[in-house]
Design an enzyme around this catalytic site. Structure first.
Site, PDB file in Angstrom:
ATOM      1  N   ASP A  59     -32.865  20.602 -18.331  1.00 26.78           N
ATOM      2  CA  ASP A  59     -32.951  22.102 -17.336  1.00 26.78           C
ATOM      3  C   ASP A  59     -34.278  22.318 -17.182  1.00 26.78           C
ATOM      4  O   ASP A  59     -35.366  21.697 -17.821  1.00 26.78           O
ATOM      5  CB  ASP A  59     -32.134  23.178 -17.550  1.00 26.78           C
ATOM      6  CG  ASP A  59     -32.504  23.829 -19.096  1.00 26.78           C
ATOM      7  OD1 ASP A  59     -33.246  22.922 -19.848  1.00 26.78           O
ATOM      8  OD2 ASP A  59     -32.025  24.853 -19.349  1.00 26.78           O
ATOM      9  N   PRO A  60     -34.887  23.019 -16.157  1.00 31.85           N
ATOM     10  CA  PRO A  60     -36.200  23.077 -15.814  1.00 31.85           C
ATOM     11  C   PRO A  60     -36.919  23.802 -17.000  1.00 31.85           C
ATOM     12  O   PRO A  60     -36.392  24.638 -17.884  1.00 31.85           O
ATOM     13  CB  PRO A  60     -36.299  23.952 -14.615  1.00 31.85           C
ATOM     14  CG  PRO A  60     -35.031  23.767 -13.951  1.00 31.85           C
ATOM     15  CD  PRO A  60     -34.182  23.524 -15.084  1.00 31.85           C
TER      16      PRO A  60
END
EC number: 3.2.2.27
Length: 216
Positions: A59-60
């Site tokens: 995920d970011p």
């Protein structure tokens, strides 16, 4: 085939309304990364018909001024994340080029799809947007690349990325697997794995232009 066709196919087979509603509320009431306009930047910078390589992230980054829609990349003046620093160290050891910018837009424009399996995150809360629908969407993206492209290199670092191997047709694509470049696992086999030269050797063997990994 273009991304618009891929997205249309995915959204006709899956209902993402609940995820859309959740994200609308999150972006209104919380600090969420990346900026809404950058959620799909990986697809904007790497046209479907140009994909040569897929590098999967999770995920970011969840700190300010980091995430901008490309896995592992951060905004130009941000501090280097440890995983990216290790990626660059392996790049230097592998093919001898030294990168100074933490921004990977040039890789994306070279045909490297820098795809996180979850595309948004709440500030300071890693994995906070897991299981809202992104995994279904990005699994379909991986499947579409496998189905409709030829001779793509899929770089799968770490166990979560390697769980996506089941969506990839290994008879017509190359999969490169190693431990994740994070400081916790880089010395367990990421360093010395030579993913960049292996990728380019494969692409050249299939008559494709190799990736320019170094800064121009």
């Amino acid at each position: 085939m273009k991304w618009s066709e891929v997205f249309h196919d995915i959204t006709t087979r899956h209902d993402f309304q609940a995820m859309h509603d959740f994200l609308e509320k999150e972006y209104t009431t919380q600090i969420v990364y990346p900026d809404k306009k950058n959620i799909y930047q990986a697809f904007d910078l790497t046209p479907f018909e140009d994909i040569k390589v897929v590098i999967l992230g999770q995920d970011p980054y969840h700190g300010p001024n980091q995430a901008h829609g490309l896995a592992f990349s951060v905004q130009p003046h941000a501090k280097f994340p440890p995983s990216l620093r290790n990626m660059y160290q392996e790049l230097e050891n592998d093919i001898g080029c030294h990168r100074t910018s933490p921004h990977l837009q040039d890789w994306a424009r070279e045909g490297v799809l820098l795809l996180n399996t979850v595309l948004t995150v709440r500030q300071g809360e890693a994995h906070s947007h897991r299981n809202i629908g992104w995994e279904t969407f990005t699994d379909e993206i991986i499947q579409a690349v496998s189905n409709y492209r030829e001779h793509v290199v899929f770089i799968l670092w770490g166990r979560p990325a390697q769980q996506k191997e089941r969506f990839i047709d290994t008879s017509k694509h190359l999969i490169i697997k190693s431990p994740h470049p994070s400081p916790l696992s880089a010395f367990r086999g990421f360093f010395g794995s030579k993913p960049y030269s292996t990728t380019n050797n494969y692409l050249k063997s299939k008559g494709k232009t190799p990736v320019q990994w170094c800064e121009s």
